[in-house]
Design a protein around this motif. Structure first.
Motif, short mmCIF file in Angstrom:
data_model
loop_
_atom_site.label_atom_id
_atom_site.label_comp_id
_atom_site.label_asym_id
_atom_site.label_seq_id
_atom_site.Cartn_x
_atom_site.Cartn_y
_atom_site.Cartn_z
N SER B 414 4.50 32.73 21.22
CA SER B 414 3.17 33.32 21.10
C SER B 414 2.95 33.86 19.70
O SER B 414 1.84 33.84 19.18
N VAL B 416 4.06 32.64 16.81
CA VAL B 416 3.76 31.66 15.78
C VAL B 416 2.54 30.81 16.08
O VAL B 416 1.97 30.21 15.18
N CYS B 417 2.12 30.72 17.35
CA CYS B 417 1.10 29.74 17.71
C CYS B 417 -0.14 29.86 16.81
O CYS B 417 -0.83 30.89 16.82
N PRO B 418 -0.46 28.83 16.04
CA PRO B 418 -1.62 28.94 15.15
C PRO B 418 -2.94 28.91 15.91
O PRO B 418 -3.97 29.26 15.37
N SER B 419 -2.89 28.47 17.18
CA SER B 419 -4.12 28.46 17.97
C SER B 419 -4.23 29.72 18.83
O SER B 419 -5.10 29.80 19.68
N HIS B 420 -3.31 30.66 18.65
CA HIS B 420 -3.32 31.93 19.38
C HIS B 420 -3.30 31.73 20.89
O HIS B 420 -4.00 32.41 21.63
#
Lengths: 314, 444, 336
Positions: B414, B416-420
């Motif tokens: 969660s 690192v996720c670039p899409s949040h």
């Protein structure tokens, strides 16, 4: 030219014959006998595949109905007594009659009644937010308002009321399949008997906190004062963990408890407006027309259960 | 090359602003709320009644089963009520409310006792002390220590690992403890090595705590049984499995315990608690808590009595800032957001973190662009994006086959996720569903 | 206490500052050097093609999201912009404008939105657009203006084929590589980009700069480009060693056509590449192999786009069978 035509005609015909033979042999060899009754029963069932009966779908329920000797435990909540009766006639077995039920929401904590003290950020799902905490308000028993029940409902019998933040059950469409009861992580949806006019009285609260704490969290919480318990002439009300519960089997819908409840946490649905005399004319089997639109509906009740007729715009 | 675990991991900003702040002692709180389920396992059973007078260290709730723990009164005073209070789980839990008797001098006695190095108790007595004095893992998991130490005869343990990693950003409780109580911790290690017949102990410390590493190295110069290992800074190194892999190159099997590879891991805080319990018969009634946050006026480390409401600690560091939007029990990666400031400190509370407006808000979640960041950072070799999709689609069986249950909930995906995307939210949900499904299956 | 209620959410409570939008714009930044070179080589034509492709891609995405899907419009996330640029980079700089628009429609409408939008597409949208145009309008798609001659006006005079085209044709007419080596541009010209070809694919140096930027920014990893180029070099090298007169040397293969653009920008497209490093290596190896097979034995002189599209179709399968090694599973490389 003619040779090639004949050639292809012959080829195709022989192919067809070979295929037919193979099909015939296979269908004979691998024929599985299936009781034709299963299909017949399945046709009677509502084909909603809602799994409200406990079987994964209508077909498997039909198989179960045909294969079991005693089907008195089995019941299709969607089809109700009519469907079960016609199945019983078809199979020559006995079924037990069950009173039709309908889902009710045991929470009236709308936004203005139950102020939000925290804000949840995360996926829009009751189940996930229930893992993180007890809810955005200080009441840890009430509705989370993320609409898992609405998502679970296969019959479009529920929707989220944006003003109250609570789900609304359209009683006419509710088949009492129980999907919403399963989906609710707070267990605040209950199946209660539904009579012809859909008259119900129930405690619209699950708060087990002590009175003061419950009242502070929510204006319409049951504070466990036992007033309803004391007044009930039929002993239909039980008090447990600071919470009243009305047994629908014993309740005679006299509405005395509704009057005494200091926090208005007891809900009455679809009753005609108060007259001097409490109604006692609900006779079994008597034909009653569905209530007309002009009928007075208590404001609070409207917030909880959509009236019978006005669901068309939902 | 510093040691670390090979697969995955992230490096969030450390923000260890309290690293140089000595641990302060506070006046006893006026009221303490002692929850009865501060550990993993069965909640303890309350054995005091309303209006009963209790002394400091008296057992107020008895262990409710094997995987459970005793709870002792952190103060001398009177039990005012047994009530349900919101704790860090977000739910109201049974608590014992004790009003401190401010006239009782025992509440003000300093508990810093002189170092006591010789071990007088027998092995059996040591383990009994750990059981009786309510020691649980203070790293955050709060697993009752006596269960961890009760090793079956067929298991051979050859190494004790001391977890001084503290990979969570912001938190410095363990760091300060290692600096200030280093000798006591070493005695604690000796006690455990003696009790468990282990000849080797390794203290694993991340390289951002250089003074703690130097301190321990100096103290263990003449002791070849205890090693000190500096570790590369990488989250989640404090997780048992990752730490064992980093220090010993041993991989704990899937769904297994460090015990399966001959290792036992304890947090430095736990070791110190064991030292006090064994040498001074002192129950676990206080712990080090870091109270921190970028907007806090005077962030500090404190010795805090179990059951102290969070608001007392926040007042101690200069009050709650205006723009506070989130209060965490624990660090930013694995901590829990609490509902109000009356939540009490429990045995597992290693820090109170106050987060202000900008950082508190979750960003809007957008489509997964399959950038495989989550797969790269997962220290357990899982595919978080897949597990989230499977849980969302209610394909729990498949998720189970994809090893969803081995997730350690470190939150790297969660993070690192670039899409949040709320990957961990769904994985955690999937895990809980699978757990209930399995319980249901077992019952059948 | 603040006026707003405090927020409750599940851990983790902090987040890295990477966003999908930033990733997309990083790729766009990485493409700037190649764009500048193409501007220099092909002049205004390159600008027109790129502008038309970008604008039409964004417009189609907007129209589809707003009026067909009635969903939230996400044109500013940079993905449509990127698709537009990549599509333009795969087109000749003198392509008629209406063809570019058709290509954009196919790229956005067919390859992307019909699968569900960003993140759900199986095939690289820009490549689908390009391949669609290549199959539908082979003549226009394989005629390129000569490099460095038409910088100021829109080229209509059609000339030089790509080096790969020259080789393919030459070999078919029985010429040897020695003869052909005089016809194709020098290696240095190809490296700098002074050669015929689609507008973004010729300047190797500019693309390499962009590619290294992406690796530095951790938008892509080295696995796909290195494996793919290495595979191509090895296989073409083997053929070249067998018969240097019939097969071009590996350097020509790497420097010409869409190899570098494909390896760094098309095959590494986040959405349509595998999720694990192991999978990426398999994926890139197969792309290299298919590319070489098409180039040496197929009807087309160039095969990178086809190879990538073919392998895109296998990505779900690769994801299924090449899992990351689970922590604590004893077998070293587990294939489920």
């Amino acid at each position: 030219m003619t040779v090639s035509i004949i050639y292809s005609v012959l080829l195709l015909t022989s192919l067809g014959i070979i295929a037919a033979i193979i099909l015939y042999v296979v269908s004979k060899k691998f024929y599985v006998y299936e009781d034709p009754l299963i299909t017949e029963v399945e046709e009677i069932l509502p084909a909603a595949n809602c799994a409200g009966c406990g079987s994964p779908g209508c077909r498997s329920f039909a198989e179960k109905l045909v294969s079991t000797e005693d089907i008195s435990d089995l019941f299709c909540p969607v089809g109700g007594n009519d469907v079960m009766e016609s199945i019983a006639n078809l199979l020559g077995k006995e079924v037990t009659k069950k009173d039709p039920t309908v889902a009710v929401l045991l929470c009236q904590g709308s936004c203005d009644m139950r102020p939000k003290t925290t804000q949840f950020q995360g996926p829009d799902s009751c189940a996930i937010s229930a893992l993180v905490f007890s809810g955005e308000t200080d009441c840890q028993y009430g509705c989370l308002g993320k609409g898992d029940c609405v998502d679970a409902c296969l019959f479009d019998a529920m929707y989220m009321d944006k003003d109250t933040g609570l789900p609304v059950i359209i009683t006419d469409k509710c088949t009492s399949c129980g999907a919403c009861v399963e989906a609710c992580p707070k267990n605040i949806i209950e199946m209660r008997p539904k009579n012809k006019r859909d008259l119900k009285i129930y405690v619209g609260c699950m708060n087990e906190d002590k009175g003061g704490i419950a009242k502070r969290a929510c204006a319409v919480a049951c504070i466990g004062c036992s007033k309803c318990f004391d007044i009930c002439p039929k002993d239909a009300i039980t008090m447990e963990n600071n919470l009243a519960y009305i047994d629908a089997q014993l309740c005679t819908l006299c509405r005395k408890c509704v009057d005494v409840c200091p926090t208005h946490s007891i809900v009455e649905t679809n009753f005609p407006p108060r007259k001097k005399k409490p109604i006692s004319t609900i006779t079994k089997g008597k034909k009653i027309d569905s209530p007309s639109k002009e009928k007075y509906i208590d404001k609070k009740v409207k917030a909880i259960v959509e009236p019978l007729k006005s669901n068309n715009d939902a | 090359m510093l040691k670390t675990f090979p697969k995955g991991g992230i490096h969030p900003p450390e923000n260890k602003i309290t690293a140089s702040k000595p641990i302060k002692r506070l006046d006893p709180p006026k009221v303490v709320y002692v929850p009865i389920s501060q550990h993993i396992g069965i909640p303890s059973k309350i054995i005091v009644e309303r209006k009963e007078k209790v002394t400091i260290g008296q057992i107020i709730a008895k262990s409710g089963g094997y995987v459970s723990s005793n709870i002792h009164s952190p103060v001398a005073g009177t039990v005012t009520k047994l009530d349900k209070i919101f704790d860090s789980s977000g739910y109201k839990k049974q608590c014992i409310v004790i009003r401190t008797d401010l006239k009782d001098q025992s509440n003000f006695e300093l508990i810093d006792s002189p170092l006591k190095t010789d071990i007088q108790l027998s092995k059996k007595d040591i383990l009994q002390h750990i059981t009786d004095y309510g020691i649980v893992g203070l790293g955050g998991a709060t697993f009752p220590s006596h269960v961890k130490l009760n090793i079956k005869k067929d298991k051979h343990i050859d190494c004790l690992i001391i977890n001084g990693v503290e990979c969570e950003p912001y938190l410095t409780a363990d760091h300060r403890l290692m600096l200030e109580k280093a000798e006591e911790i070493l005695v604690g290690i000796e006690i455990l090595m003696f009790a468990l017949h282990i000849d080797k102990a390794i203290i694993g410390i991340e390289n951002n705590k250089k003074n703690a590493i130097a301190n321990f190295k100096e103290l263990t110069k003449n002791n070849d049984k205890i090693q000190v290992a500096a570790l590369k800074i990488k989250y989640p190194q404090g997780s048992e499995k990752q730490l064992v892999r980093a220090l010993l190159k041993r991989e704990v099997p899937k769904n297994g315990l460090p015990l399966d590879v001959g290792v036992i891991v304890h947090n430095v805080g736990t070791i110190f608690a064991i030292y006090e319990a064994v040498q001074y018969n002192k129950p676990l009634t206080e712990r080090v808590v870091t109270v921190t946050g970028k907007t806090i006026k005077d962030p500090s480390n404190f010795w805090v009595k179990i059951g102290t409401p969070v608001i007392d600690l926040i007042n101690e560091v200069g009050g709650l800032p205006e723009d506070t939007r989130k209060i965490l029990n624990g660090g930013p990666m694995m901590g829990k957001a609490i509902k109000n400031t009356d939540v009490p400190v429990a045995k597992g509370t290693s820090g109170i973190l106050v987060i202000s407006k900008e950082e508190a808000e979750r960003k809007k979640c957008t489509n997964c662009i399959r950038c495989n960041e989550c797969v790269f950072v997962c220290p357990m070799g899982l595919e978080p994006y897949l597990l989230m999709n499977l849980t969302e689609k209610k394909m729990y069986e498949t998720a189970l086959n994809e090893d969803i249950t081995t997730c350690i909930e470190c939150g790297s995906c969660s993070y690192v996720c670039p899409s949040h995307r709320p990957l961990l939210d769904y994985i955690r949900f999937g895990k809980s569903i699978i757990k209930t499904l399995e319980i249901a299956k077992d019952k059948k | 206490m603040s006026t707003k209620p405090i927020i409750i959410s599940a851990s983790p409570h902090v987040h890295s500052d990477r966003t999908s939008k930033k990733l997309m714009y990083d790729v766009v930044i990485a493409l700037i050097p190649a764009f500048l070179v193409s501007l220099y080589v092909f002049g205004i034509g390159a600008l027109i093609v790129t502008a038309v492709a970008v604008i039409s891609c964004i417009l189609f995405e907007y129209l589809i999201q707003k009026y067909l899907l009635k969903a939230t419009v996400t044109i500013n996330d940079g993905s449509a912009l990127l698709t537009g640029i990549l599509l333009a980079f795969n087109l000749p700089s003198n392509l008629p404008i209406w063809m570019i628009i058709v290509g954009s429609l196919v790229a956005i409408g067919v390859a992307k939105m019909s699968f569900g939008g960003l993140g759900f597409n199986i095939f690289n949208p820009a490549l689908v657009g390009r391949v669609f145009l290549l199959i539908s309008f082979p003549v226009q798609m394989t005629m390129w203006p000569t490099a460095l001659e038409n910088q100021t006006k829109i080229a209509d005079a059609v000339t030089g084929a790509t080096p790969l085209g020259i080789i393919k044709e030459g070999l078919q007419f029985g010429e040897t590589m020695t003869d052909l080596s005089y016809k194709i541009p020098t290696n240095l010209d190809m490296f700098l980009g002074f050669t015929g070809g689609s507008l973004g694919e010729m300047s190797i140096i500019a693309l390499l700069i962009g590619g290294l930027y992406l690796i530095y920014k951790k938008v892509i990893t080295w696995h796909i480009p290195v494996t793919m180029l290495f595979t191509m070099a090895v296989i073409t090298g083997i053929f070249w060693m067998i018969n240097p007169e019939q097969y071009a040397n590996p350097l020509i293969h790497l420097l010409s056509g869409g190899a570098i653009l494909g390896a760094f920008f098309m095959a590494t497209d986040l959405v349509t590449s595998p999720m694990t490093k192991k999978g990426m290596v398999i994926f890139a190896f197969s792309i290299g192999l298919i590319t070489v097979v098409i180039r040496l034995f197929g009807a087309y002189p160039e095969g990178v786009s086809f190879a990538i599209i073919i392998m895109n179709a296998f990505v779900p399968l690769i994801n299924k069978y090449f899992k990351p090694r689970r922590f604590g599973s004893k077998i070293k490389s587990k294939i489920i």
